[in-house]
Scaffold this active site. Structure first.
Site, PDB file in Angstrom:
ATOM      1  N   ARG A 124       0.765  -1.185   0.003  1.00  0.00           N
ATOM      2  CA  ARG A 124      -0.004  -0.057  -0.100  1.00  0.00           C
ATOM      3  C   ARG A 124       0.906   1.217   0.193  1.00  0.00           C
ATOM      4  NH1 ARG A 124      -5.186  -0.597   3.758  1.00  0.00           N
ATOM      5  NH2 ARG A 124      -5.835   0.857   2.346  1.00  0.00           N
ATOM      6  N   ARG A 399     -13.641  -1.695  13.476  1.00  0.00           N
ATOM      7  CA  ARG A 399     -13.069  -0.432  12.641  1.00  0.00           C
ATOM      8  C   ARG A 399     -14.282  -0.182  11.658  1.00  0.00           C
ATOM      9  NH1 ARG A 399      -7.034  -0.728  10.745  1.00  0.00           N
ATOM     10  NH2 ARG A 399      -7.941   1.191   9.922  1.00  0.00           N
TER      11      ARG A 399
HETATM   12  C1  EPZ Z   1      -9.720   2.205  -0.127  1.00  0.00           C
HETATM   13  O1  EPZ Z   1      -8.142   1.971   0.393  1.00  0.00           O
HETATM   14  C2  EPZ Z   1     -10.421   1.727   0.736  1.00  0.00           C
HETATM   15  N1  EPZ Z   1     -10.298   2.533   2.195  1.00  0.00           N
HETATM   16  C3  EPZ Z   1     -10.186   0.268   1.130  1.00  0.00           C
HETATM   17  O2  EPZ Z   1     -10.994  -0.266   2.056  1.00  0.00           O
HETATM   18  C4  EPZ Z   1     -10.173  -0.546  -0.227  1.00  0.00           C
HETATM   19  O3  EPZ Z   1      -9.782  -1.992  -0.118  1.00  0.00           O
HETATM   20  C5  EPZ Z   1      -9.338   0.049  -1.180  1.00  0.00           C
HETATM   21  O4  EPZ Z   1      -9.928   1.713  -1.530  1.00  0.00           O
HETATM   22  C6  EPZ Z   1      -9.810  -0.447  -2.731  1.00  0.00           C
HETATM   23  O5  EPZ Z   1     -11.038  -0.556  -3.164  1.00  0.00           O
HETATM   24  C7  EPZ Z   1     -11.100   3.565   2.249  1.00  0.00           C
HETATM   25  O6  EPZ Z   1     -11.728   4.045   1.450  1.00  0.00           O
HETATM   26  C8  EPZ Z   1     -10.676   4.498   3.552  1.00  0.00           C
HETATM   27  P1  EPZ Z   1      -6.325   2.484  -3.228  1.00  0.00           P
HETATM   28  P2  EPZ Z   1      -6.985   2.892  -0.528  1.00  0.00           P
HETATM   29  O7  EPZ Z   1      -5.552   3.285  -3.072  1.00  0.00           O
HETATM   30  O8  EPZ Z   1      -7.373   4.277  -0.888  1.00  0.00           O
HETATM   31  C9  EPZ Z   1      -2.148   0.575  -4.979  1.00  0.00           C
HETATM   32  C10 EPZ Z   1     -11.422  -1.335   4.006  1.00  0.00           C
HETATM   33  O9  EPZ Z   1     -11.403  -2.721   4.587  1.00  0.00           O
HETATM   34  N2  EPZ Z   1      -1.542   2.049  -4.458  1.00  0.00           N
HETATM   35  O10 EPZ Z   1      -7.529   2.294  -4.387  1.00  0.00           O
HETATM   36  O11 EPZ Z   1      -5.847   2.979   0.291  1.00  0.00           O
HETATM   37  C11 EPZ Z   1      -2.277  -0.162  -3.540  1.00  0.00           C
HETATM   38  O12 EPZ Z   1      -1.126  -0.604  -3.021  1.00  0.00           O
HETATM   39  C12 EPZ Z   1     -10.496  -0.769   3.245  1.00  0.00           C
HETATM   40  O13 EPZ Z   1     -12.668  -0.798   4.186  1.00  0.00           O
HETATM   41  C13 EPZ Z   1      -0.292   2.359  -5.217  1.00  0.00           C
HETATM   42  O14 EPZ Z   1       0.441   1.397  -5.617  1.00  0.00           O
HETATM   43  O15 EPZ Z   1      -7.072   1.749  -1.699  1.00  0.00           O
HETATM   44  C14 EPZ Z   1      -3.466  -1.048  -3.958  1.00  0.00           C
HETATM   45  O16 EPZ Z   1      -2.668  -2.331  -4.404  1.00  0.00           O
HETATM   46  C15 EPZ Z   1      -9.188  -1.852   3.178  1.00  0.00           C
HETATM   47  N3  EPZ Z   1       0.040   3.655  -4.958  1.00  0.00           N
HETATM   48  C16 EPZ Z   1      -4.253  -0.480  -4.968  1.00  0.00           C
HETATM   49  O17 EPZ Z   1      -3.556   0.866  -5.483  1.00  0.00           O
HETATM   50  C17 EPZ Z   1      -0.645   4.411  -4.334  1.00  0.00           C
HETATM   51  O18 EPZ Z   1      -0.171   5.737  -4.236  1.00  0.00           O
HETATM   52  C18 EPZ Z   1      -5.545   0.183  -4.560  1.00  0.00           C
HETATM   53  O19 EPZ Z   1      -5.361   0.924  -3.364  1.00  0.00           O
HETATM   54  C19 EPZ Z   1      -1.946   4.136  -3.757  1.00  0.00           C
HETATM   55  C20 EPZ Z   1      -2.349   2.813  -4.039  1.00  0.00           C
END
Ligand code: EPZ
Length: 441
Positions: A124, A399
């Protein structure tokens, strides 16, 4: 030690109401930072731990907030001079604390925030957040586990995202509301929570167009003011209840959902033989004793949500044959399967694909929840299992689920949450004796 205890085998029956969306509320709380005058009032706010952690962080930044749990109403006032430093303790508790970066940068021209640590579901990184803010004109420095971003003023520009990151889209949207000129976010996240953020920002005086589509266009303004907004129901909580009915061959009406927010789950449940009836008071979910295997891929919205993946694998493991689950959002989100193996699950993992060999007769065991959705999957398996299941670390469920076990008990589950002294806990006088001359391990 606090544990959830379940005696499985009870089909769930009755009605359950869905709370407001945690993942919609968290960015809306952060957006309140942008209101230089007036208050932001949010309705349908769930009393879950993540929302309370964000509320404490905003209080630390000098916003004044008040939450009426009964009315589910949160009022935020950011018209005072704000601090722009988010300490490690908050970010370490909840990664979504990062969402204060964009609004703080827009409002104060500066933000210093602890880098988030590791996470059980994947690395992440936050490179997409930082690259987007840098493109808007922020100077980004990193030292001693902190990220510092500062800027004289933000200038709108074109920001293509390598991946439709939810958090990066939200941070860039909030920063861009007060950037000079037009910002275009390409390959933006299309989740319903993005639409919620665009709606609130526009009610606060911003000019956001296309939220919910792949291209979001934002015309910067000089300042934003207070507004009132009612948050959508939590589609992941709704999906968890639907899966709970299906895994117990139950008959549950999930009230207050937006069916189209769960379209991908509904399609898969029907493919597996579960009956879904859309009725006036919600979605009725009727289980079946013979589940058909199905192959699932998690994808950004409107694809199958990664936040329902652990819960879905429990239903797939009950199906009469082999299913596959492909996790395309997080690279390490199968940790719950190792716990399910202790409950008799049979599976193989090859890269991002889990091959799930059903049908499984889950047997009760003592297991540990590693994160919010993994914990939910262990509860579902316990509900379907023969015998008693004990789940450690139930706090992680708080949470994102309000009164989780109480609502399950109201649906007929034999479930409780108790403080149980671990009868096998080794006390100091029981430490294994060291033989003479034997080196301490
Ligand atoms: C949001 O997290 C949600 N959290 C997560 O829910 C959810 O699993 C996720 O979106 C995907 O739908 C909230 O909304 C508070 P992403 P977020 O940035 O924003 C990669 C729950 O259980 N990435 O869309 O952190 C990352 O590693 C939680 O309620 C990068 O590489 O998710 C991942 O593989 C868990 N670089 C993918 O993108 C970055 O700068 C998706 O992450 C950001 C992300």
């Amino acid at each position: 030690m606090e544990k959830i205890i379940i005696k499985g085998g009870q089909p769930l029956r009755g009605k359950v109401a869905v709370e407001g969306s945690k993942n919609a509320v968290l960015p809306l709380q952060a957006a309140a930072i942008l209101a230089v005058q007036g208050t932001v009032t949010l309705n349908n706010v769930p009393p879950v731990t993540d929302v309370k952690v964000m509320d404490r962080l905003l209080g630390f930044l000098n916003l004044k907030t008040a939450y009426g749990e009964k009315q589910r109403q949160l009022v935020l006032n950011a018209s005072f001079p704000l601090s722009s430093e988010a300490p490690y303790d908050y970010v370490n508790q909840m990664r979504a604390s990062l969402l204060v970066m964009g609004p703080l940068l827009a409002r104060t021209g500066h933000v210093r925030i602890a880098l988030p640590g590791g996470c059980s579901i994947g690395a992440r990184p936050i490179d997409l957040h930082l690259a987007g803010l840098e493109k808007l004109g922020a100077e980004i420095k990193q030292d001693a586990g902190f990220i510092e971003a500062s800027c004289e003023h933000l200038v709108g520009t074109r920001i293509p995202l390598d991946f439709p990151s939810v958090g990066a889209t939200e941070n860039i949207m909030m920063a861009a509301t007060m950037a000079a000129g037009i910002t275009t976010i390409e390959n933006a996240s299309c989740e319903p929570e993005i639409i919620e953020l665009g709606n609130l920002l526009n009610k606060m005086g911003a000019h956001v167009h296309g939220a919910g589509s792949k291209v979001i266009r934002i015309q910067g303004v000089y300042y934003l003011h207070g507004a009132e907004y009612t948050v959508i129901p939590d589609r992941i909580e709704a999906g968890t209840w639907m899966l709970a009915s299906a895994v117990t061959n139950g008959d549950v009406i999930v009230q207050g959902t937006v069916p189209e927010h769960n379209a991908s789950l509904i399609a898969k449940l029907e493919e597996m033989g579960v009956t879904i009836i859309k009725q006036a008071d919600g979605l009725r979910v009727l289980g079946t004793s013979v589940l058909i295997p199905a192959n699932v891929k998690t994808m950004p919205y409107p694809g199958f949500p990664t936040d329902l993946q652990p819960q879905m694998t429990v239903l797939q493991l009950l199906a009469n044959g082999t299913s596959t689950m492909e996790e395309h959002v997080f690279e390490k989100r199968f940790i719950h399967l190792e716990e399910l193996r202790r409950m008799n699950a049979k599976f193989q993992i090859s890269g991002s694909v889990a091959i799930l060999d059903g049908p499984t007769r889950f047997s009760g065991a003592e297991v540990t929840a590693s994160d919010l959705r993994a914990g939910a999957s262990l509860v579902l398996a316990g509900l379907a299992a023969d015998g008693i299941t004990q789940i450690r670390n139930p706090q992680c469920l708080d949470r994102g689920y309000y009164h989780f076990y109480q609502k399950l008990r109201a649906l007929g589950a034999k479930i409780d949450r108790l403080n149980i002294e671990d009868k096998f806990k080794i006390t100091p006088d029981q430490q294994p004796r060291q033989n003479k001359g034997q080196e301490k391990e």
